[in-house]
Design a protein around this motif. Structure first.
Motif, PDB file in Angstrom:
ATOM      1  N   ASN A   1      -7.316  -0.839  -1.115  1.00  0.00           N
ATOM      2  CA  ASN A   1      -8.167  -0.377  -0.017  1.00  0.00           C
ATOM      3  C   ASN A   1      -9.351  -1.318   0.198  1.00  0.00           C
ATOM      4  O   ASN A   1      -9.700  -1.655   1.342  1.00  0.00           O
ATOM      5  N   LYS A   2      -9.966  -1.769  -0.890  1.00  0.00           N
ATOM      6  CA  LYS A   2     -11.084  -2.714  -0.793  1.00  0.00           C
ATOM      7  C   LYS A   2     -10.629  -4.041  -0.193  1.00  0.00           C
ATOM      8  O   LYS A   2     -11.330  -4.637   0.633  1.00  0.00           O
TER       9      LYS A   2
ATOM     10  N   HIS B   1       0.829  -1.207   0.000  1.00  0.00           N
ATOM     11  CA  HIS B   1       0.000   0.000   0.000  1.00  0.00           C
ATOM     12  C   HIS B   1       0.865   1.258   0.000  1.00  0.00           C
ATOM     13  O   HIS B   1       0.615   2.203  -0.760  1.00  0.00           O
TER      14      HIS B   1
ATOM     15  N   GLU C   1      -7.370   1.979  -5.042  1.00  0.00           N
ATOM     16  CA  GLU C   1      -8.741   1.633  -4.636  1.00  0.00           C
ATOM     17  C   GLU C   1      -8.877   0.129  -4.407  1.00  0.00           C
ATOM     18  O   GLU C   1      -9.544  -0.313  -3.462  1.00  0.00           O
TER      19      GLU C   1
ATOM     20  N   GLN D   1      -7.997  -4.581   1.804  1.00  0.00           N
ATOM     21  CA  GLN D   1      -7.703  -4.380   3.225  1.00  0.00           C
ATOM     22  C   GLN D   1      -8.985  -4.294   4.048  1.00  0.00           C
ATOM     23  O   GLN D   1      -9.078  -4.906   5.120  1.00  0.00           O
ATOM     24  N   ASP D   2      -9.961  -3.547   3.553  1.00  0.00           N
ATOM     25  CA  ASP D   2     -11.228  -3.404   4.274  1.00  0.00           C
ATOM     26  C   ASP D   2     -11.921  -4.754   4.448  1.00  0.00           C
ATOM     27  O   ASP D   2     -12.472  -5.051   5.520  1.00  0.00           O
ATOM     28  N   ALA D   3     -11.894  -5.579   3.409  1.00  0.00           N
ATOM     29  CA  ALA D   3     -12.519  -6.900   3.482  1.00  0.00           C
ATOM     30  C   ALA D   3     -11.833  -7.772   4.525  1.00  0.00           C
ATOM     31  O   ALA D   3     -12.498  -8.477   5.292  1.00  0.00           O
ATOM     32  N   CYS D   4     -10.504  -7.722   4.572  1.00  0.00           N
ATOM     33  CA  CYS D   4      -9.757  -8.515   5.562  1.00  0.00           C
ATOM     34  C   CYS D   4     -10.060  -8.040   6.974  1.00  0.00           C
ATOM     35  O   CYS D   4     -10.265  -8.858   7.885  1.00  0.00           O
ATOM     36  N   ILE D   5     -10.077  -6.740   7.167  1.00  0.00           N
ATOM     37  CA  ILE D   5     -10.325  -6.187   8.508  1.00  0.00           C
ATOM     38  C   ILE D   5     -11.736  -6.526   8.985  1.00  0.00           C
ATOM     39  O   ILE D   5     -11.956  -6.850  10.158  1.00  0.00           O
ATOM     40  N   LYS D   6     -12.718  -6.497   8.082  1.00  0.00           N
ATOM     41  CA  LYS D   6     -14.088  -6.851   8.457  1.00  0.00           C
ATOM     42  C   LYS D   6     -14.202  -8.315   8.856  1.00  0.00           C
ATOM     43  O   LYS D   6     -15.028  -8.679   9.700  1.00  0.00           O
TER      44      LYS D   6
END
Length: 270
Positions: A254-255, A92, A251, A257-262
Motif C-alpha cells: 500500500n505504501k 496486491h 501495508e 502504491q501510494d508513493a507511485c501514485i503521488k
C-alpha cells in the motif's frame, strides 16, 4: 516558462522587434544630417534587424527544444510509474487473498475449516512479479535521481518473499495434512456432512470425536501461527509472527502504491 505559449511568445517578440525598429528608424532619420537620411537609416537598421531577428530565432529554437525535452521527460516518468502501478495490481490482489485465507486457517483450533480451494486455486507467483518490477523502478530512479522507490521496493520484497515462503509452507504442508486427515476421518466413520452441499468448502464447530482425531494436525497449525518467523525488512533481520507478517506485506505494498501514485504528475505540473 513551461506555461508560456511558444506561438504567443514568437508573436510578441516579433512585434517588439518591429516596434523597436520603427522607433529607431525615425530617431536615425531625424538625427542624420543628410539628404539620403531615410536610405542610410534603412541600411543601418537592416543590419540591426537581421542580427536581432537571428538572435530571437535562436532563442525560440532553444525554448522549443527545452519544452520538448521536458515533455519527453514527463512521458518517460509517467510511463515507468504507470508500468509499476499496473504491475503491483496482481501482487496486491494475491497478498489480500493469502492474508484472508491465513486468517481463516488460524481458526482451525476452534472449528473445522475445510476449503479445498486454498490448495487448488490458481496462484499468482509474487516473487517473479516483484523481480520484473526491478527494471522499471531502477530506470525511473536513475531518470530522476530518486532512490525513494528503490528503498520502498526492497522493503516490500523483504516482507513479501518471507510471507509467500511461509504461506506455501502453511498451505502445502500443515493445512494439506489437516484436510487429508479430515477426509480420512469422514471415510473411516462413513459420516456424511448433510448440512453442506459442497463437501470441500465449509466450516463448523467440531464434534468431540473429530477434534480428538485431528488433535495432532490442529496442534501443528496452532504452533505454526504461534512461532515467530524470520524476515529481512528495512535493511535488518526481524522476528515476526505469521499474521503480522501478512499485515506488514499488505501495508508495504500500500505504501509503495501510494508513493507511485503521488509521483504521477498531471501535465500542467511539469
Amino acid at each position: 516558462m513551461r506555461n508560456i505559449n511558444p506561438v504567443a511568445l514568437s508573436v510578441v517578440g516579433g512585434v517588439s522587434i518591429l516596434a523597436a525598429t520603427y522607433i529607431l528608424f525615425w530617431v536615425l532619420f531625424l538625427c542624420l544630417d543628410s539628404p539620403n537620411a531615410a536610405r542610410e537609416a534603412i541600411n543601418i537598421l537592416g543590419s540591426y534587424f537581421g542580427g536581432v531577428a537571428t538572435l530571437w530565432a535562436a532563442f525560440i529554437a532553444a525554448y522549443l527544444f527545452n519544452d520538448w525535452r521536458v515533455e519527453k521527460n514527463y512521458d518517460l516518468e509517467n510511463k515507468y510509474l504507470s508500468n509499476i502501478v499496473i504491475g503491483l495490481r496482481d501482487i496486491h490482489a494475491e497478498l489480500l487473498e493469502m492474508q484472508d485465507s491465513s486468517k481463516q486457517i488460524k481458526e482451525v483450533p476452534s472449528k473445522i475449516i475445510s476449503y479445498a480451494s486454498y490448495l487448488n486455486r490458481s496462484r499468482f507467483e509474487i516473487k517473479p512479479a516483484l523481480n520484473k518490477l526491478d527494471a522499471d523502478v531502477l530506470i525511473y530512479s536513475r531518470l530522476l535521481n530518486d532512490k525513494d522507490l528503490l528503498d520502498l521496493l526492497e522493503n516490500l520484497k523483504g516482507y513479501c518473499y518471507s510471507f509467500e515462503n511461509q504461506y506455501n509452507q502453511l498451505i502445502h504442508k500443515y493445512y494439506r495434512d489437516y484436510l487429508n486427515k479430515l477426509n480420512d476421518y469422514f471415510s473411516s466413520t462413513q459420516i456424511v456432512n448433510i448440512d453442506h452441499k459442497d463437501k470441500t468448502s465449509y466450516e463448523r464447530i467440531y464434534l468431540e470425536d473429530e477434534r480428538r482425531f485431528l488433535s495432532s494436525e490442529i496442534k501443528e497449525i496452532k504452533k505454526f501461527f504461534y512461532l515467530h518467523k524470520s524476515c529481512n525488512a528495512n535493511g535488518e533481520k526481524i522476528s515476526i509472527d505469521f499474521l503480522e507478517l501478512a499485515d506488514c506485506s499488505v501495508e508495504a505494498i500500500n505504501k509503495f502504491q501510494d508513493a507511485c501514485i503521488k509521483k504521477l504528475r498531471p501535465k500542467n505540473e511539469t
